[in-house]
Design an enzyme around this catalytic site. Structure first.
Site, mmCIF file in Angstrom:
data_model
loop_
_atom_site.group_PDB
_atom_site.id
_atom_site.type_symbol
_atom_site.label_atom_id
_atom_site.label_comp_id
_atom_site.label_asym_id
_atom_site.label_seq_id
_atom_site.Cartn_x
_atom_site.Cartn_y
_atom_site.Cartn_z
ATOM 1 N N MET A 42 14.681 -15.609 -5.804
ATOM 2 C CA MET A 42 14.293 -14.355 -5.131
ATOM 3 C C MET A 42 15.039 -14.200 -3.800
ATOM 4 S SD MET A 42 10.235 -13.877 -5.650
ATOM 5 C CE MET A 42 9.563 -13.193 -7.142
ATOM 6 N N GLU A 95 18.785 -12.755 -6.412
ATOM 7 C CA GLU A 95 18.423 -11.566 -7.201
ATOM 8 C C GLU A 95 19.138 -10.299 -6.696
ATOM 9 O OE1 GLU A 95 14.290 -10.469 -6.971
ATOM 10 O OE2 GLU A 95 14.190 -10.745 -4.826
ATOM 11 N N LYS A 109 34.488 -31.543 -15.208
ATOM 12 C CA LYS A 109 33.096 -31.283 -14.848
ATOM 13 C C LYS A 109 32.399 -30.757 -16.113
ATOM 14 C CE LYS A 109 30.460 -29.215 -11.198
ATOM 15 N NZ LYS A 109 30.381 -28.320 -10.095
ATOM 16 N N SER A 134 0.813 -1.220 0.000
ATOM 17 C CA SER A 134 0.000 0.000 0.000
ATOM 18 C C SER A 134 0.848 1.274 0.000
ATOM 19 C CB SER A 134 -0.923 -0.004 1.233
ATOM 20 O OG SER A 134 -1.641 1.211 1.299
ATOM 21 N N THR A 163 5.626 -4.300 5.966
ATOM 22 C CA THR A 163 4.413 -4.398 6.790
ATOM 23 C C THR A 163 4.693 -3.907 8.211
ATOM 24 O OG1 THR A 163 3.792 -6.340 5.508
ATOM 25 C CG2 THR A 163 2.674 -6.044 7.633
ATOM 26 N N ASP A 184 11.526 -14.406 2.110
ATOM 27 C CA ASP A 184 12.924 -13.947 2.121
ATOM 28 C C ASP A 184 13.718 -14.336 3.372
ATOM 29 O OD1 ASP A 184 12.262 -12.738 -0.275
ATOM 30 O OD2 ASP A 184 11.959 -10.765 0.616
#
Ligand code: F6P
Length: 327
Positions: A174, A227, A218, A77, A109, A132
């Protein structure tokens, strides 16, 4: 004991996280047990401003413990950041005779809750709900475990195709400015390297590690990219690595919002139930303007300003272990 709290409002806010519904269920059922009336606020602070509240009874939270997302919906908001928005929110709470609020969300929040509770005399309790895991005052946030499991499952699938084609994959996860999801995904998926905001791994170091791997024959590799890491997004990193070392055919996968959805894991459901329960019992016991969390297996209440201002440190032993196991 606090003043007699009889009517509480609960809402989810910020990015959704698997387990928010389980927390909501625990809040409603615990409050009902204590003969409180519960109101659900729709769309977080937006619904608080608009007076979009509805009564929630025990039965309204049946059959949601296993569901991802949030039945109350959520929002980020902008209006609540203004004094006028907060004044309207306060008036809505007064109109419904709300004695206290329970906020399920993350950093943004609780920042909103802190400002609001400094202006108005309605106590808040926070429940950490964000994939997170970046909140000080709890070892784990609700949704983190599910998100890591989703990312590991994706990385396992990418590993199959990376192996088949001898490719180098950059898998972006994220986490905003923190590397908890990336580090745990890297450990759990056995990735070759991980780039996280908390460490200064450069492209040169990454290329050297990949070269070392190639010398050991490899033939494919997974690099997990947080991120928020300092070298750019996975696409930019892949391009830079390719320029410096073109041994591998290189691909990029961004897991994105897949990590935010899905049925919560058992760990997240239990955590959400404990934190929902302790938010209501904390309020009854006089806790105010704090976040409930789990620290070393025990419920702990941390003031909002501390929960949002203090950085939650990544465990350096885990970082070291991830590097050693990936060699
Ligand atoms: O905070 C949760 C989170 O999923 C972060 O990991 C990510 O950076 C952000 O939200 C994405 O937000 P949105 O869904 O608003 O794009």
């Amino acid at each position: 004991m606090s003043k007699n709290i009889k009517r509480i409002a609960v809402f989810t806010s910020g990015g959704d996280a698997p387990g928010m519904n389980a927390a909501l269920r625990a809040v409603v059922r615990t409050a009902s047990f204590h003969d409180m009336h519960v109101y659900g606020i729709m769309r977080g602070y937006e619904g608080m401003i608009d007076g979009d509240l509805k009564r929630l009874e025990r039965g309204d939270v049946g059959n949601i413990i296993h569901r991802g997302g949030t039945i109350l919906k959520t929002a980020r908001s902008q209006r609540f950041m203004t004094p006028e928005g907060r004044r309207s929110a306060y008036e809505s709470l007064l109109a419904f005779d709300i004695d206290a609020c329970i906020a399920i969300g993350g950093n943004g929040t609780f920042t909103g809750a802190k400002v609001f509770t400094e202006e108005y005399d309605i106590p808040f309790i926070g429940i950490p709900g964000t994939i997170d895991n970046d909140l000080f005052g709890t070892d784990f946030t609700i949704g983190f475990d599910t998100s890591v499991n989703t990312a590991i499952e994706a990385a396992d699938k990418i590993r199959d195709t990376a192996d088949s084609h001898n490719r180098l994959f950059f898998v972006e996860v994220m986490g905003r400015n923190s590397g908890f999801i990336a580090l745990n995904t890297a450990i759990g998926s056995g990735a070759g390297s991980v780039l996280i905001p908390e460490t200064d791994t450069s492209i040169e170091q990454l290329v050297n590690a990949l070269k070392k791997g190639a010398r050991r024959k490899k033939l494919f590799s997974l690099v997990i990219v947080a991120e928020g890491n300092k070298n750019g997004n996975a696409t930019e990193i892949a391009r830079k690595v390719k320029e410096a070392f073109d041994f591998y055919d290189t691909k990029v996968t961004i897991i994105g919002h897949l990590q935010r959805g899905g049925s919560p894991t058992g760990l997240d459901r239990v955590l959400a139930s404990r934190l929902g329960f302790s938010s209501v019992e904390g309020l009854i016991g006089g806790e105010q303007n704090v976040m409930t969390g789990l620290v070393n297996g025990k419920i702990k209440y941390t003031p909002f300003d501390q929960a949002i201002a203090e950085a939650k440190e990544l465990d350096n032993d885990l970082v070291r272990m991830a590097e050693i196991l990936a060699m």
